[in-house]
Scaffold this motif. Structure first.
Motif, mmCIF file in Angstrom:
data_model
loop_
_atom_site.group_PDB
_atom_site.id
_atom_site.type_symbol
_atom_site.label_atom_id
_atom_site.label_comp_id
_atom_site.label_asym_id
_atom_site.label_seq_id
_atom_site.Cartn_x
_atom_site.Cartn_y
_atom_site.Cartn_z
ATOM 1 N N UNK A 1 4.919 -29.603 38.588
ATOM 2 C CA UNK A 1 5.331 -30.968 38.895
ATOM 3 C C UNK A 1 6.855 -31.072 39.039
ATOM 4 N N UNK A 2 7.554 -30.361 38.117
ATOM 5 C CA UNK A 2 9.023 -30.416 38.163
ATOM 6 C C UNK A 2 9.543 -29.862 39.494
ATOM 7 N N UNK A 5 8.761 -32.180 42.402
ATOM 8 C CA UNK A 5 9.623 -33.373 42.428
ATOM 9 C C UNK A 5 11.034 -33.019 42.877
ATOM 10 N N UNK A 6 11.546 -31.886 42.356
ATOM 11 C CA UNK A 6 12.905 -31.479 42.721
ATOM 12 C C UNK A 6 13.002 -31.202 44.216
ATOM 13 N N UNK A 79 20.739 -36.805 48.224
ATOM 14 C CA UNK A 79 19.848 -35.974 47.416
ATOM 15 C C UNK A 79 19.763 -36.549 46.002
ATOM 16 N N UNK A 80 20.907 -37.018 45.481
ATOM 17 C CA UNK A 80 20.911 -37.651 44.153
ATOM 18 C C UNK A 80 20.006 -38.885 44.160
ATOM 19 N N UNK A 83 16.347 -37.805 44.301
ATOM 20 C CA UNK A 83 15.799 -37.354 43.020
ATOM 21 C C UNK A 83 15.469 -38.550 42.129
ATOM 22 N N UNK A 84 16.389 -39.515 42.085
ATOM 23 C CA UNK A 84 16.157 -40.695 41.241
ATOM 24 C C UNK A 84 14.942 -41.473 41.757
ATOM 25 N N UNK A 87 11.738 -39.667 40.926
ATOM 26 C CA UNK A 87 11.408 -39.829 39.509
ATOM 27 C C UNK A 87 10.773 -41.203 39.271
ATOM 28 N N UNK A 90 7.255 -41.253 40.632
ATOM 29 C CA UNK A 90 6.349 -40.526 39.744
ATOM 30 C C UNK A 90 6.000 -41.377 38.533
ATOM 31 N N UNK A 91 6.986 -42.114 38.039
ATOM 32 C CA UNK A 91 6.754 -42.995 36.894
ATOM 33 C C UNK A 91 5.751 -44.086 37.272
ATOM 34 N N UNK A 94 2.271 -42.630 37.554
ATOM 35 C CA UNK A 94 1.702 -42.454 36.203
ATOM 36 C C UNK A 94 1.049 -43.720 35.703
ATOM 37 N N UNK B 16 4.705 -33.908 32.071
ATOM 38 C CA UNK B 16 5.008 -34.667 33.285
ATOM 39 C C UNK B 16 6.126 -35.670 33.041
ATOM 40 N N UNK B 19 9.318 -33.939 32.903
ATOM 41 C CA UNK B 19 9.784 -33.594 34.252
ATOM 42 C C UNK B 19 10.417 -34.800 34.925
ATOM 43 N N UNK B 20 9.778 -35.954 34.789
ATOM 44 C CA UNK B 20 10.308 -37.177 35.411
ATOM 45 C C UNK B 20 11.708 -37.474 34.879
ATOM 46 N N UNK B 23 14.243 -34.903 36.253
ATOM 47 C CA UNK B 23 14.609 -35.147 37.648
ATOM 48 C C UNK B 23 15.549 -36.352 37.742
ATOM 49 N N UNK B 24 15.253 -37.389 36.965
ATOM 50 C CA UNK B 24 16.107 -38.578 36.972
ATOM 51 C C UNK B 24 17.528 -38.220 36.513
ATOM 52 N N UNK B 27 19.424 -36.229 39.092
ATOM 53 C CA UNK B 27 19.867 -37.135 40.161
ATOM 54 C C UNK B 27 21.064 -37.968 39.735
ATOM 55 N N UNK B 30 24.242 -35.814 39.562
ATOM 56 C CA UNK B 30 24.713 -35.521 40.918
ATOM 57 C C UNK B 30 25.408 -36.746 41.506
ATOM 58 N N UNK B 31 24.816 -37.903 41.270
ATOM 59 C CA UNK B 31 25.372 -39.153 41.797
ATOM 60 C C UNK B 31 26.748 -39.418 41.197
#
Lengths: 226, 58
Positions: A1-2, A5-6, A79-80, A83-84, A87, A90-91, A94, B16, B19-20, B23-24, B27, B30-31
């Motif tokens: 999953x990681x 997502x990445x 890209x930042x 990713x946000x 995430x 995905x939340x 869920x 999971x 992982x979320x 990833x957050x 991100x 990076x931002x």
């Protein structure tokens, strides 16, 4: 999953960032270069008693290192955001929310509203040479306004009942009522026509970039989950 | 048996969620470096991006 997502967030961000960069070089960067003529004093608006100054952007020139950096940082910034956004998708997934590519466009436009439009109400996009309040307090207001607007949109989209709507509206309004840090004086270094064009164009390019980002991030998410 | 399945599901859900969050955080980091960090080299390199994307720049 990681991993999924990445890669999804970064690929979506790279493509959206490249598209945004192309649009910036067509519509936005020339205005930045033109504003720098006023920042450096090569052109002066309202100078020497005349209310007029010549219009027209200089050519992009051959400063490839600078322009390559801009493309690179556009990709990194998107890209930042990718990713946000991934995430957050995905939340939501869920919690039982279906995330599809079509809905991804709405996710992206919501991101645009939270990250670009909401802070622009207090701090319109600024050309180089604009004289303004100290940067760190403005960055804090910018960040809090984005978080607050994103929370408001989440309440509108996923909340239930009147309370969610009222709380969302309050979260949208409060940062704007407090207002961004600003100076008590106008300086108007660059002509107002140029500033207005820049503000609207940079927001428009942002809207396109975010719509593409949301679509791709959701599409890649959907593919990985399916 | 049922307990074992439940435990597996719960562990997967936890990983999971981890992982979320990861990833957050990646991100957001990076931002921060692309959009907000004030180190001069970073600021100069990201200058046009910051203006074009309306990050508070200077």
């Amino acid at each position: 999953m990681l991993k999924h997502m990445l890669s999804g967030g970064i690929i979506a961000g790279a493509v959206a960032g490249a598209i945004a960069a192309a649009l910036q070089f067509l519509f936005v960067i020339p205005l930045i270069l033109e504003a720098e003529l006023y920042e450096s004093g090569a052109r002066v608006h309202f100078g020497a008693g005349s209310p007029q100054s010549p219009a027209g952007a200089p050519p992009l020139g051959d400063d490839w290192a600078r322009h390559l950096m801009t493309v690179g940082f556009d990709v990194v910034a998107y890209a930042a955001f990718g990713l946000i956004l991934t995430a957050l998708m995905a939340l939501a997934a869920r919690r039982g929310v279906a995330v599809t590519a079509r809905q991804g466009v709405i996710w992206g436009l919501a991101g645009f509203c939270a990250v670009q439009l909401a802070p622009a109400i207090g701090m319109p996009p600024e050309l180089p040479g604009t004289i303004n309040a100290e940067v760190v307090p403005r960055q804090i207001w910018w960040g809090l306004t984005i978080v607050s607007a994103a929370a408001a949109l989440a309440l509108f989209a996923f909340g239930r009942g009147v309370f969610a709507l009222v709380a969302g509206a309050a979260l949208l309004l409060i940062p704007q009522i407090i207002g961004a840090p600003h100076l008590d004086t106008y300086f108007g270094v660059v002509p107002p026509e140029l500033s207005a064009l820049f503000a609207v164009r940079s927001l428009a390019v942002g809207a396109v970039g975010w719509a593409v980002l949301g679509f791709l991030a959701a599409w890649l998410w959907e593919r990985g989950e399916g | 048996m049922t307990t074992a399945i439940k435990t597996t599901t719960a562990t997967r859900a936890d990983s999971n969620l981890a992982s979320i969050v990861a990833v957050f955080v990646i991100g957001a980091t990076l931002l921060f470096s692309a959009g907000l960090a004030q180190a001069t080299a970073l600021h100069d390199a990201a200058h046009d991006t910051r203006h074009a994307m309306a990050f508070p720049c200077h």
